[in-house]
Design a protein around this motif. Structure first.
Motif, mmCIF file in Angstrom:
data_model
loop_
_atom_site.group_PDB
_atom_site.id
_atom_site.type_symbol
_atom_site.label_atom_id
_atom_site.label_comp_id
_atom_site.label_asym_id
_atom_site.label_seq_id
_atom_site.Cartn_x
_atom_site.Cartn_y
_atom_site.Cartn_z
ATOM 1 N N ASN A 1 -20.619 -34.681 -10.493
ATOM 2 C CA ASN A 1 -21.822 -35.307 -9.666
ATOM 3 C C ASN A 1 -22.871 -35.819 -10.004
ATOM 4 N N SER A 2 -22.650 -36.682 -10.771
ATOM 5 C CA SER A 2 -24.147 -36.608 -11.710
ATOM 6 C C SER A 2 -23.616 -38.317 -11.756
ATOM 7 N N ASP A 3 -23.092 -38.472 -10.850
ATOM 8 C CA ASP A 3 -22.638 -40.564 -10.968
ATOM 9 C C ASP A 3 -23.599 -41.170 -10.961
ATOM 10 N N ALA A 4 -24.666 -41.150 -9.565
ATOM 11 C CA ALA A 4 -25.448 -41.416 -9.060
ATOM 12 C C ALA A 4 -26.537 -41.177 -9.433
ATOM 13 N N GLY A 5 -26.907 -40.644 -10.525
ATOM 14 C CA GLY A 5 -28.375 -39.932 -11.536
ATOM 15 C C GLY A 5 -28.875 -41.385 -11.495
ATOM 16 N N VAL A 6 -29.608 -40.804 -12.771
ATOM 17 C CA VAL A 6 -30.236 -41.934 -12.969
ATOM 18 C C VAL A 6 -30.079 -42.539 -14.439
ATOM 19 N N THR A 7 -30.217 -43.568 -14.050
ATOM 20 C CA THR A 7 -29.949 -44.653 -15.688
ATOM 21 C C THR A 7 -30.833 -44.529 -16.730
ATOM 22 N N ASP A 8 -32.528 -44.945 -15.952
ATOM 23 C CA ASP A 8 -33.070 -44.854 -17.071
ATOM 24 C C ASP A 8 -34.720 -44.896 -16.223
ATOM 25 N N LEU A 9 -35.324 -43.301 -16.407
ATOM 26 C CA LEU A 9 -35.807 -42.530 -16.172
ATOM 27 C C LEU A 9 -37.295 -43.352 -15.735
ATOM 28 N N LEU A 10 -38.248 -43.644 -17.046
ATOM 29 C CA LEU A 10 -39.225 -44.444 -16.842
ATOM 30 C C LEU A 10 -39.116 -46.115 -16.908
ATOM 31 N N GLY A 11 -37.748 -46.605 -16.438
ATOM 32 C CA GLY A 11 -37.884 -47.821 -16.476
ATOM 33 C C GLY A 11 -37.488 -47.735 -15.106
ATOM 34 N N ARG A 12 -36.977 -47.024 -14.174
ATOM 35 C CA ARG A 12 -36.622 -47.398 -12.464
ATOM 36 C C ARG A 12 -37.414 -46.154 -11.558
ATOM 37 N N CYS A 13 -37.883 -45.625 -12.138
ATOM 38 C CA CYS A 13 -38.116 -44.123 -10.798
ATOM 39 C C CYS A 13 -39.627 -43.784 -11.526
ATOM 40 N N THR A 14 -40.690 -45.033 -11.633
ATOM 41 C CA THR A 14 -41.887 -44.428 -12.197
ATOM 42 C C THR A 14 -42.640 -44.474 -10.544
ATOM 43 N N ASP A 15 -42.516 -45.191 -9.122
ATOM 44 C CA ASP A 15 -43.021 -44.989 -8.202
ATOM 45 C C ASP A 15 -42.566 -43.714 -7.885
ATOM 46 N N ALA A 16 -41.230 -43.063 -7.348
ATOM 47 C CA ALA A 16 -40.851 -41.650 -7.384
ATOM 48 C C ALA A 16 -42.085 -40.680 -8.095
ATOM 49 N N LEU A 17 -42.374 -40.908 -9.143
ATOM 50 C CA LEU A 17 -42.559 -40.152 -9.917
ATOM 51 C C LEU A 17 -44.103 -39.860 -9.925
ATOM 52 N N GLU A 18 -44.480 -41.040 -9.300
ATOM 53 C CA GLU A 18 -46.332 -40.966 -9.473
ATOM 54 C C GLU A 18 -46.414 -40.615 -7.906
ATOM 55 N N ALA A 19 -45.306 -40.369 -7.117
ATOM 56 C CA ALA A 19 -45.540 -40.006 -6.083
ATOM 57 C C ALA A 19 -45.657 -38.642 -6.212
ATOM 58 N N MET A 20 -44.754 -37.681 -6.477
ATOM 59 C CA MET A 20 -44.340 -36.750 -7.316
ATOM 60 C C MET A 20 -45.634 -36.026 -7.657
ATOM 61 N N GLN A 21 -46.528 -36.900 -8.640
ATOM 62 C CA GLN A 21 -47.227 -36.173 -9.442
ATOM 63 C C GLN A 21 -48.301 -36.260 -8.253
ATOM 64 N N ASP A 22 -48.627 -36.648 -7.620
ATOM 65 C CA ASP A 22 -49.503 -36.682 -6.426
ATOM 66 C C ASP A 22 -49.295 -35.781 -5.667
ATOM 67 N N ILE A 23 -48.068 -35.412 -5.298
ATOM 68 C CA ILE A 23 -48.307 -34.282 -3.933
ATOM 69 C C ILE A 23 -48.260 -32.634 -4.943
ATOM 70 N N GLY A 24 -47.599 -33.360 -6.157
ATOM 71 C CA GLY A 24 -47.441 -31.612 -6.633
ATOM 72 C C GLY A 24 -45.794 -31.093 -6.338
ATOM 73 N N MET A 25 -44.933 -32.132 -6.426
ATOM 74 C CA MET A 25 -43.264 -31.064 -6.123
ATOM 75 C C MET A 25 -43.016 -31.478 -7.620
ATOM 76 N N PRO A 26 -42.802 -30.606 -7.996
ATOM 77 C CA PRO A 26 -42.130 -30.871 -9.227
ATOM 78 C C PRO A 26 -40.567 -31.453 -9.128
ATOM 79 N N LEU A 27 -39.986 -31.727 -10.223
ATOM 80 C CA LEU A 27 -38.853 -32.591 -10.891
ATOM 81 C C LEU A 27 -38.298 -31.430 -11.672
ATOM 82 N N LEU A 28 -37.259 -31.568 -11.621
ATOM 83 C CA LEU A 28 -36.264 -30.196 -12.258
ATOM 84 C C LEU A 28 -35.470 -31.223 -12.627
#
Ligand code: DOR
Ligand code: ZN
Length: 355
Positions: free
Chosen positions: A117-144
């Protein structure tokens, strides 16, 4: 002379920092196994469809709590720690909103196509997800992180090591304060990276990767119930994992990755990945720690290091393991179907004392 093995071992009640509970009838069948041993578990979001929004995670949490009650267990016996499934389009606000609920604790990265069940997963982490990662870094939410590249050119057994170079290092360079859990670590390269890297990084390790190497998949024939992703590796990697888990380093903690699939989905021309270990998780871990002569390090790995990394309190209850044989059943129910636990029919030297 080495110390004699104790006949019982009581530790602070442990948590499972990586678990698949599924949904519906399967969830109702498996929930009690985890709740009997663990106070909390980080629940993976790879349902069909995946849990991509805070609202879906809250609804899933309710279904888990309902299943717990249906299984006859009190609500306070188990706390699900919910996660969001990261996609190429997860908005930063979705992450912030999820975090604000107080019951959604992390975001899971599945590289698209890496596993079940990973078909909906990420195709390009640093190309597509930087806003989400920025928010997570900011609030201290771990990326698994499911740390495997999906490039078909890369050998299956090298996918974790290549992931470190291609994804993990660039990710953590760009987001040095982001909390990252390298899930189900399977290689010496992974152990070396997590041990030495700077900043907030940790890893979960499964019981099966501590106990078995890849020979287990092929012993006497092709054994689908030993197939999981990341796949079991060679002995030198297993040894490195045992060394890490039993080292006392706070960067390594327990995550079973128990992943139930109906028997027919495993014994199939294209069988699903996943080993079911929730039934006998602490028995398996105790066996691995005893073999390493490091039972004294089990409590830190199972009960202390995880909460410290996630910034959660340590549990107040205890769990007692007894040096008494545990016969792993040949099969257990999964809805109307059945499920084959890992090492079905074998015997372990430890049993969890029933409360
Ligand atoms: O073996 C696995 N099974 N690895 C995963 O990453 C997913 C899991 C599952 O959901 O079945
Ligand atoms: Zn998993």
């Amino acid at each position: 002379m080495s110390e004699p093995t104790p006949q019982t071992l009581t530790i602070i009640r442990p948590d499972d920092w990586h678990l698949h509970l599924r949904d519906g009838a399967a969830l109702e069948s498996v929930i009690a196994d985890t709740a009997r041993q663990f106070q909390r578990a980080v629940v993976m979001p790879n349902l069909q469809p995946p849990v991509t929004t805070g609202e879906q995670a809250l609804e899933y949490r309710e279904r888990i709590l309902d299943a717990l009650l249906k299984a006859g267990l009190p609500a306070q016996s188990f706390t699900p720690l919910m996660t969001l499934y990261l996609t190429d389009n997860t908005p930063a606000d979705e992450i912030r909103g999820a975090h604000a609920t107080g019951v959604i604790h992390a975001v899971k990265l599945y590289p698209a196509g890496a596993t079940t069940n990973s078909d909906a997963g990420v195709t390009d982490l640093l190309g597509r997800c930087t806003d989400a990662l920025e928010a997570m870094q900011d609030i201290g939410m771990p990326l698994l992180v499911h740390g495997e590249v999906t490039d078909p050119e890369v050998d299956l057994f090298d996918r974790e090591a290549v992931f470190i170079d291609r994804v993990m290092i660039p990710l953590r360079k760009r987001f040095p304060e982001l909390k990252v859990v390298f899930e189900h670590l399977t290689t010496k390269e992974g152990v070396d990276y997590v041990s030495q890297a700077e900043g907030p990084i940790a890893a979960t390790i499964t019981a099966h990767h501590l106990l078995y190497n890849r020979n287990a998949i092929f012993q006497g024939g092709l054994r689908p119930h030993w197939y999981c992703l990341p796949v079991l590796k060679r002995e030198l990697h297993r040894k490195a994992l045992v060394e890490a888990a039993t080292s006392g380093s706070p960067r390594f903690f327990l995550g079973t990755d128990s992943a139930p699939h109906a028997r027919g989905r495993k014994e199939h021309a294209c069988g699903c990945a996943g080993c079911y270990t929730a039934l006998h998780a602490m028995e398996l871990y105790a066996t691995a720690f005893e073999k390493a002569g490091r039972l004294d390090k089990l409590e830190a790995f199972a009960s202390l290091n995880g909460p410290a990394f996630y910034g959660l309190p340590v549990n107040t209850g205890t769990l007692t393991l007894e040096k008494r044989s545990f016969n792993i059943p040949e099969a257990v129910p999964l809805g109307d179907d059945e499920l084959i636990p890992l090492a079905a029919g074998e015997e372990l030297g430890w049993s969890v004392r029933r409360a």
